[in-house]
Design a protein around this motif. Sequence first.
Motif, mmCIF file in Angstrom:
data_model
loop_
_atom_site.group_PDB
_atom_site.id
_atom_site.type_symbol
_atom_site.label_atom_id
_atom_site.label_comp_id
_atom_site.label_asym_id
_atom_site.label_seq_id
_atom_site.Cartn_x
_atom_site.Cartn_y
_atom_site.Cartn_z
ATOM 1 N N ARG A 7 0.978 -0.740 0.176
ATOM 2 C CA ARG A 7 0.457 -0.106 0.201
ATOM 3 C C ARG A 7 0.952 0.784 0.108
ATOM 4 N N LEU A 8 1.902 0.733 0.640
ATOM 5 C CA LEU A 8 3.129 1.847 1.302
ATOM 6 C C LEU A 8 3.981 2.243 -0.406
ATOM 7 N N VAL A 9 3.898 1.396 -1.200
ATOM 8 C CA VAL A 9 4.794 1.361 -2.227
ATOM 9 C C VAL A 9 4.621 1.527 -3.505
ATOM 10 N N LEU A 10 3.677 1.137 -4.241
ATOM 11 C CA LEU A 10 2.552 1.021 -4.742
ATOM 12 C C LEU A 10 2.055 1.729 -5.124
ATOM 13 N N PRO A 11 2.138 3.258 -4.589
ATOM 14 C CA PRO A 11 1.781 4.652 -5.326
ATOM 15 C C PRO A 11 3.186 5.467 -5.481
ATOM 16 N N ILE A 12 4.194 4.962 -4.696
ATOM 17 C CA ILE A 12 5.683 5.465 -5.233
ATOM 18 C C ILE A 12 6.293 4.806 -6.910
ATOM 19 N N LEU A 13 5.712 3.749 -6.512
ATOM 20 C CA LEU A 13 5.772 3.146 -8.332
ATOM 21 C C LEU A 13 4.955 4.125 -9.367
ATOM 22 N N ARG A 14 4.169 3.878 -8.580
ATOM 23 C CA ARG A 14 2.763 4.603 -10.044
ATOM 24 C C ARG A 14 3.400 5.858 -10.355
ATOM 25 N N ASP A 15 3.788 6.943 -9.463
ATOM 26 C CA ASP A 15 4.693 7.878 -9.704
ATOM 27 C C ASP A 15 5.533 7.596 -10.705
ATOM 28 N N ILE A 16 6.676 6.891 -9.824
ATOM 29 C CA ILE A 16 7.769 7.007 -11.273
ATOM 30 C C ILE A 16 7.443 6.506 -11.928
ATOM 31 N N GLN A 17 6.646 5.633 -12.751
ATOM 32 C CA GLN A 17 6.472 5.242 -13.660
ATOM 33 C C GLN A 17 5.706 6.389 -15.063
ATOM 34 N N ALA A 18 4.967 7.107 -14.105
ATOM 35 C CA ALA A 18 4.372 8.239 -14.918
ATOM 36 C C ALA A 18 5.562 9.004 -14.975
ATOM 37 N N ARG A 19 6.006 9.269 -14.341
ATOM 38 C CA ARG A 19 7.121 10.851 -14.071
ATOM 39 C C ARG A 19 7.841 9.829 -15.667
ATOM 40 N N LEU A 20 8.170 8.206 -15.536
ATOM 41 C CA LEU A 20 8.657 7.917 -17.333
ATOM 42 C C LEU A 20 8.191 8.217 -18.030
ATOM 43 N N GLY A 21 6.983 8.125 -18.189
ATOM 44 C CA GLY A 21 6.299 7.949 -19.070
ATOM 45 C C GLY A 21 6.662 9.561 -19.456
ATOM 46 N N ARG A 22 6.129 10.275 -19.013
ATOM 47 C CA ARG A 22 6.805 11.909 -19.070
ATOM 48 C C ARG A 22 8.067 12.582 -19.897
ATOM 49 N N VAL A 23 8.654 11.351 -19.057
ATOM 50 C CA VAL A 23 10.545 11.372 -19.674
ATOM 51 C C VAL A 23 10.369 11.138 -21.383
ATOM 52 N N GLU A 24 10.351 9.541 -21.692
ATOM 53 C CA GLU A 24 9.773 9.322 -22.863
ATOM 54 C C GLU A 24 9.153 10.073 -23.555
ATOM 55 N N GLY A 25 8.285 10.681 -23.241
ATOM 56 C CA GLY A 25 7.480 11.674 -24.514
ATOM 57 C C GLY A 25 8.248 12.761 -25.002
ATOM 58 N N ARG A 26 9.523 13.326 -23.850
ATOM 59 C CA ARG A 26 10.339 14.240 -24.369
ATOM 60 C C ARG A 26 11.340 14.222 -25.138
ATOM 61 N N MET A 27 11.722 12.991 -24.889
ATOM 62 C CA MET A 27 12.492 12.372 -25.365
ATOM 63 C C MET A 27 12.109 12.140 -27.165
ATOM 64 N N ILE A 28 11.268 11.635 -27.100
ATOM 65 C CA ILE A 28 10.692 11.432 -28.472
ATOM 66 C C ILE A 28 10.035 12.280 -29.269
ATOM 67 N N ASP A 29 9.487 13.618 -28.426
ATOM 68 C CA ASP A 29 9.802 14.827 -28.971
ATOM 69 C C ASP A 29 11.114 16.156 -29.302
ATOM 70 N N LEU A 30 12.216 15.049 -28.544
ATOM 71 C CA LEU A 30 13.234 15.299 -28.480
ATOM 72 C C LEU A 30 14.059 15.654 -30.087
#
Length: 75
Positions: A7-30
């Motif tokens: 319950r404590l770790v799962l939200p953190i991992l989801r946040d990390i996954q979301a951030r990585l998704g945004r970084v990946e999107g920016r890399m694709i744009d760059l």
Amino acid sequence: MADEIQRLVLPILRDIQARLGRVEGRMIDLEPRMTAQEQHLGGLLTSLPASHDRIDDLTRRLERVERRLELAESV
């Protein structure tokens, strides 16, 4: 106990996954922008020697004109 950790770790991992998704999107744009910059730089590097040749030619012509008009200083 395992449920509490999950319950404590799962939200953190989801946040990390979301951030990585945004970084990946920016890399694709760059990526296309970087390719365009590389092509532009390649074009500049290709045209630079031609510019130097033209400047050298103009320098020789100017020196010749100065000699003919006796404007060049004696060395």
